[in-house]
Design an enzyme around this catalytic site. Sequence first.
Site, short mmCIF file in Angstrom:
data_model
loop_
_atom_site.label_atom_id
_atom_site.label_comp_id
_atom_site.label_asym_id
_atom_site.label_seq_id
_atom_site.Cartn_x
_atom_site.Cartn_y
_atom_site.Cartn_z
N ASN A 1 32.26 13.86 -15.95
CA ASN A 1 31.88 15.28 -15.99
C ASN A 1 32.20 15.91 -14.62
O ASN A 1 31.66 15.47 -13.59
CB ASN A 1 30.38 15.39 -16.31
CG ASN A 1 29.94 16.83 -16.43
OD1 ASN A 1 30.27 17.65 -15.58
ND2 ASN A 1 29.19 17.15 -17.46
N HIS B 1 30.30 19.60 -11.33
CA HIS B 1 29.79 19.83 -9.97
C HIS B 1 30.87 19.94 -8.91
O HIS B 1 30.59 20.36 -7.78
CB HIS B 1 28.72 18.80 -9.63
CG HIS B 1 27.52 18.95 -10.51
ND1 HIS B 1 26.93 20.19 -10.73
CD2 HIS B 1 26.84 18.07 -11.28
CE1 HIS B 1 25.93 20.04 -11.58
NE2 HIS B 1 25.85 18.78 -11.94
N ARG C 1 30.89 29.25 -2.85
CA ARG C 1 31.59 30.20 -2.00
C ARG C 1 32.50 31.14 -2.78
O ARG C 1 33.22 31.94 -2.20
CB ARG C 1 32.43 29.45 -0.95
CG ARG C 1 31.59 28.82 0.13
CD ARG C 1 30.94 29.89 1.01
NE ARG C 1 30.01 29.33 1.94
CZ ARG C 1 30.32 28.97 3.19
NH1 ARG C 1 31.55 29.09 3.63
NH2 ARG C 1 29.41 28.47 3.98
N HIS D 1 31.38 21.61 -18.90
CA HIS D 1 30.42 22.46 -19.62
C HIS D 1 30.69 23.91 -19.26
O HIS D 1 30.49 24.31 -18.11
CB HIS D 1 29.00 22.04 -19.21
CG HIS D 1 27.91 22.74 -19.96
ND1 HIS D 1 26.58 22.39 -19.82
CD2 HIS D 1 27.92 23.76 -20.85
CE1 HIS D 1 25.83 23.16 -20.60
NE2 HIS D 1 26.62 24.01 -21.22
N ARG E 1 29.27 27.06 -19.29
CA ARG E 1 27.95 27.66 -19.52
C ARG E 1 28.08 29.16 -19.68
O ARG E 1 28.98 29.79 -19.13
CB ARG E 1 27.01 27.34 -18.35
CG ARG E 1 26.66 25.87 -18.23
CD ARG E 1 25.63 25.67 -17.14
NE ARG E 1 24.32 26.09 -17.57
CZ ARG E 1 23.34 25.25 -17.92
NH1 ARG E 1 23.52 23.95 -17.84
NH2 ARG E 1 22.19 25.70 -18.32
N ARG F 1 28.08 29.36 -14.20
CA ARG F 1 27.61 28.98 -12.86
C ARG F 1 28.53 27.98 -12.18
O ARG F 1 28.54 27.85 -10.98
CB ARG F 1 26.18 28.45 -12.90
CG ARG F 1 26.04 27.14 -13.61
CD ARG F 1 24.64 26.58 -13.46
NE ARG F 1 23.66 27.32 -14.24
CZ ARG F 1 22.48 26.84 -14.58
NH1 ARG F 1 22.13 25.63 -14.17
NH2 ARG F 1 21.64 27.53 -15.31
N GLU G 1 31.45 20.61 -23.36
CA GLU G 1 30.04 20.80 -23.70
C GLU G 1 29.80 22.30 -23.82
O GLU G 1 30.24 23.07 -22.96
CB GLU G 1 29.14 20.26 -22.59
CG GLU G 1 29.19 18.77 -22.43
CD GLU G 1 28.36 18.32 -21.24
OE1 GLU G 1 27.72 19.15 -20.57
OE2 GLU G 1 28.37 17.12 -20.97
N THR H 1 20.97 20.50 -18.12
CA THR H 1 20.52 20.41 -19.51
C THR H 1 19.27 19.53 -19.56
O THR H 1 19.29 18.37 -19.17
CB THR H 1 21.64 19.77 -20.37
OG1 THR H 1 22.89 20.34 -19.98
CG2 THR H 1 21.40 20.01 -21.84
N GLU I 1 25.50 12.10 -28.94
CA GLU I 1 25.32 11.66 -27.55
C GLU I 1 23.83 11.60 -27.27
O GLU I 1 23.13 12.62 -27.31
CB GLU I 1 26.01 12.62 -26.57
CG GLU I 1 25.78 12.19 -25.12
CD GLU I 1 26.55 13.01 -24.09
OE1 GLU I 1 27.61 13.60 -24.44
OE2 GLU I 1 26.10 13.07 -22.94
N HIS J 1 23.53 11.56 -19.19
CA HIS J 1 22.58 12.36 -18.42
C HIS J 1 21.76 11.48 -17.49
O HIS J 1 21.05 10.59 -17.94
CB HIS J 1 21.64 13.21 -19.27
CG HIS J 1 21.27 14.49 -18.56
ND1 HIS J 1 20.37 14.52 -17.52
CD2 HIS J 1 21.74 15.75 -18.69
CE1 HIS J 1 20.29 15.76 -17.07
NE2 HIS J 1 21.11 16.53 -17.75
#
Length: 240
Positions: free
Chosen positions: A7, A10, A18, A43, A45, A49, A70, A101, A151, A191
């Site tokens: 994933n 991040h 920034r 993901h 969203r 974000r 996702e 999540t 999942e 997760h």
Amino acid sequence: MPELGVNIDHIATVRQARKTFEPDPVWAAALAELGGADCITLHLREDRRHIQDRDLHILRQTVTCKLNLEMACASEVLTIACDVKPDQVTLVPERREEVTTEGGLDIAAQGHKAADIIRRLEDVGISVSLFLDPDPRQLEAAAALKVAAVELHTGQYAMASRGKAQDAELLKLQQAGKLIRQAGMTLHAGHGLTYHNVRRVAAIENMHELNIGHSIVARALMVGFEQAVREMKRLVGYGV
Ligand code: PXP
């Protein structure tokens, strides 16, 4: 051996801190593939974000392994998914105020809404997985919808302290895995999985795919992304 879904959300979180162009999740996905990733997970969203629409569009063209999107059960992102056509969509619950999540989908309560979304995704050739807690009621509802995969949310296992509490959470995952297999669905999990807790989950019978993000990205800051993925891939294959 379970497949490793990396994933990359991040990587985009750091970029969005920034609102610049680096680091680029597209680069990270390429390095993850070099490190042995079997699947790239992201993901999109509602609040954008981290991952942006641009990332998804480029990754659809550049990722050569499985691309797993996702997304929430929401019409805006459903339209995007049907247009971009990732190989797999994992339906997740989404709340704006959450940090990540927090729990599985309540598919037992939202079956009707989800059924329509699942059908529209499957109609354009996308395989659907549902992110669920290891709760027999939720798994029965998933089986009734005849989805390809479930999942299992491993957050409770990941947060439990080592010893009896973790053993109890692992047992729930093992029992849920059995129900998923008996219903003819494919078993995924994710997760909160880390280099320290992943092996017992990877060893669950018929585990097919593990999706791991935060821990890999954290280690990548120290050792580089390709190396971090390679180290996780080794653990996922090794079992207990
Ligand atoms: N699986 C699902 C469905 C998720 O929503 C997430 C978090 O985005 C993950 C796996 C990865 O979780 P973590 O970042 O804790 O490894």
